[in-house]
Design a protein around this motif. Structure first.
Motif, PDB file in Angstrom:
ATOM      1  N   UNK A  48     -31.508  41.439 -22.207  1.00  0.00           N
ATOM      2  CA  UNK A  48     -30.059  42.130 -22.325  1.00  0.00           C
ATOM      3  C   UNK A  48     -29.878  43.256 -23.153  1.00  0.00           C
ATOM      4  N   UNK A  49     -30.806  43.181 -24.254  1.00  0.00           N
ATOM      5  CA  UNK A  49     -30.714  44.403 -25.126  1.00  0.00           C
ATOM      6  C   UNK A  49     -31.346  45.657 -24.472  1.00  0.00           C
ATOM      7  N   UNK A  90     -28.700  46.755 -22.101  1.00  0.00           N
ATOM      8  CA  UNK A  90     -27.525  47.252 -22.727  1.00  0.00           C
ATOM      9  C   UNK A  90     -27.726  48.605 -23.269  1.00  0.00           C
ATOM     10  N   UNK A  91     -28.854  48.946 -23.608  1.00  0.00           N
ATOM     11  CA  UNK A  91     -29.106  50.302 -24.396  1.00  0.00           C
ATOM     12  C   UNK A  91     -29.067  51.375 -22.935  1.00  0.00           C
ATOM     13  N   UNK A 143     -25.145  51.964 -21.866  1.00  0.00           N
ATOM     14  CA  UNK A 143     -24.664  52.728 -22.691  1.00  0.00           C
ATOM     15  C   UNK A 143     -25.192  54.354 -22.873  1.00  0.00           C
ATOM     16  N   UNK A 188     -26.488  42.584 -15.167  1.00  0.00           N
ATOM     17  CA  UNK A 188     -26.233  43.947 -15.238  1.00  0.00           C
ATOM     18  C   UNK A 188     -26.191  45.120 -13.989  1.00  0.00           C
TER      19      UNK A 188
END
Lengths: 71, 529
Positions: free
Chosen positions: B17-18, B21-22, B25, B53
């Motif tokens: 998820x990290x 997430x990057x 964004x 996602x």
């Protein structure tokens, strides 16, 4: 010196930490004012906390420099 | 489509998820890039994380492999085959990128017509990442040798898809170790433009604490697959023969320095049988790719390893390696062409040899300044310069003044004392204060030379602590202990300046001082207007 740790204290109430050094990132935790943390410099304006899970695997957690003061 | 981001995924539900997430964004418009997640038959909930996602952003694609491939190589190839982007960036499922990374990479890649582009790595959780290539600022057209790119062969870079497809460059399944190094080196060799950016935090390499690949045992043959092919890539390339030699030496140096090869042979991790297997393969590698010319371009600490491995003699290699730690000056036989040779001898029934090996790497030095005397026209410096393996050799010591800005060197060759290990030099300021190009700081070194071997040390930090007292005692103008060098912070009462040094009719100010931090002796030259 990215590996040199520093002791710091959280400055404000309800301070968020993030999974990346960005305020747009996933929030990891909230800390209250006065909580003591061990932090490591990572990039300008941010420190990392290097949290380790019970099984030894490391997660990522970052806090803004403006949210802490050094002891 | 500007960019394809390729993520090989295997059991990454915890941190994926990290990574994603990057990507959602990014400052780049989501229509301009795609994310290809290649699931290598994960047994956890990685697919669910990706699907979450995919609901948030429609530029994320998922490829599900039907058979686990055992590493990130084939999933990366799947992404290359499916990529619609002009460029492809490889991102690991543990890592993440800065929010401006794609936008900045693409802008620079278009501006410089880059075939390969990468940017500053940040190590998270104490992960060590290469740094040396980022100290030059942004490099629109970086040079593999000049900018140390052989020390950055990880795949976390952006590649022009046409370059990869045109030359049919792919990750190799057989390459269980160094698979990324082979791919990146192939791209480096074929690339016309390699761009290195250091103006932003582009790629975060995360240490998770479970990187235990180094503890796994691989048969030596598998280990050498990538490295044999890297050497072959260089040898068969269109590069000039001189460049091939230099690049081969640079890669070999990195390989011997950073790979687990020497560690495997010298540590107790492997059985003797395994070590014999590794040395056999090492011999084949050396026979195929390492000429005497190449050995000569390596540091001495690798010479005995390569030479004895070529003989495939494990016992001798282990014995010489052990004895390398305790080489004494009595063993030194000669110094020629820049190499210090020592004799290694063993006459046991089971292991006998009598031969020379180079030992530059175990030669230690020490330097001490006994006295510094300055007057209006001259400086005199005396002290000791000792090299641990060369105490019985006739080393020629010279004082070297180096102009910090231009690198120009002025040598003072007349050592006024002939005793071994001692020096005393006296020089007129006019020897290095010549014209306006001479202004600025000059750093003072001592250099010992013999048979093409040179050892250079900075002078000043190690010095007698009573220089100040001795000024008071004999009033000879001995340089006092100074504390710093920057203009703002210089304590003018403690530095020594001479305002009327004449050279070709012009007046200069010569200031002697000890540098801030390292506390070494330097001279600062200014035109006296």
């Amino acid at each position: 010196m990215a590996n040199s740790s520093r002791k710091a204290t959280v400055r404000n109430k309800e301070v968020c930490t993030y999974a990346r050094p960005s305020k747009k990132a996933i929030i990891v935790k909230h800390y209250d004012k006065g909580v003591q943390l061990t932090v490591y410099p990572i990039i300008k304006g941010w420190y990392e906390l290097r949290p380790v899970d019970v099984d030894g695997i490391m997660n990522t957690e970052f806090i803004e420099e403006s949210e802490i003061k050094f002891n | 489509m500007k960019i394809t981001v390729a993520i090989p995924i295997y059991n990454a539900e915890r941190h994926l998820n990290v990574t994603l997430d990057s990507l959602i964004n990014q400052t780049m418009d989501s229509n301009d890039y795609e994310v290809i997640c290649v699931n290598d038959v994960s047994t956890d909930n990685s697919v669910k994380v990706v699907e979450t996602y995919m609901e948030k952003q429609n530029n994320i694609k998922l490829i599900n492999r039907t058979e686990n491939s055992g590493g990130p190589m084939l999933p990366r190839n799947d992404a290359i085959n499916e990529a619609k982007g002009e460029y492809i960036l490889f991102l690991d499922n543990d890592d993440f990128i800065g929010e401006e990374t794609l936008e900045r990479f693409y802008k620079s890649a278009k501006e410089y017509n880059s075939d390969v582009i990468f940017g500053k790595y940040i190590g998270v959780n104490g992960r060590v990442v290469p740094q040396s290539m980022f100290k030059y600022g942004n490099l629109p057209n970086a040079e593999i040798l000049d900018h140390n790119l052989v020390f950055s062969l990880a795949p976390h870079k952006m590649f022009k898809v046409d370059l990869i497809r045109e030359h049919n460059i792919r990750f190799h399944k057989e390459a269980v170790v160094g698979e990324d190094q082979l791919f990146v080196m192939q791209c480096f060799v074929k690339a016309k433009v390699i761009t290195v950016l250091s103006d932003y935090e582009y790629y975060y390499v995360v240490k998770r604490g479970d990187e235990n690949l180094s503890l796994k045992y691989f048969p030596a043959k598998n280990f050498f697959y990538s490295f044999n092919n890297i050497m072959k890539t260089i040898e068969e390339s269109d590069l000039s023969s001189l460049y091939k030699t230099k690049l081969s030496a640079a890669f070999l140096n990195r390989f011997l320095h950073a790979s687990r090869l020497r560690g495997h042979i010298f540590s107790n991790l492997l059985t003797t049988e395994q070590k014999i297997d590794w040395l056999n393969e090492t011999k084949k590698f050396i026979d195929n790719h390492v000429s005497d010319e190449l050995i000569n371009l390596l540091p001495s600490r690798f010479h005995y390893f390569v030479l004895i491995a070529r003989e495939n003699d494990l016992q001798k290699l282990l014995m010489v390696h052990k004895r390398m730690e305790s080489v004494s000056p009595n063993q030194i036989t000669r110094v020629e062409n820049g190499w210090i040779y020592a004799r290694f001898k063993n006459t046991k029934k089971y292991l006998a040899y009598d031969e020379e090996h180079t030992v530059n790497h175990v030669n230690k030095s020490d330097v001490f300044v006994d006295n510094i005397v300055l007057d209006e026209t001259h400086c005199e410096i005396s002290g000791q310069f000792y090299q641990s393996l060369l105490i019985n050799m006739n080393v020629n010591n010279e004082l070297v003044l180096v102009h910090r800005k231009s690198g120009i060197e002025k040598r003072v060759v007349d050592n006024l004392v002939s005793n071994s290990g001692q020096f005393k030099f006296k020089f007129n300021y006019q020897e290095f204060v010549i014209d306006e190009n001479s202004v600025g700081p000059w750093d003072v070194f001592i250099e010992g030379t013999i048979g093409g071997y040179r050892k250079r040390r900075r002078l000043g930090q190690a010095r007698r602590t009573d220089l100040v007292k001795r000024v008071n005692m004999d009033h000879k103008g001995i340089l006092p202990r100074l504390t710093n060098s920057t203009k703002e912070e210089v304590n003018t009462e403690k530095e020594i300046s001479f305002d009327h040094v004449l050279s070709f009719g012009k007046k200069y100010i010569v200031k002697a001082y000890f540098t801030k931090g390292h506390d070494n002796l330097s001279f600062d030259i200014k035109l006296n207007k």
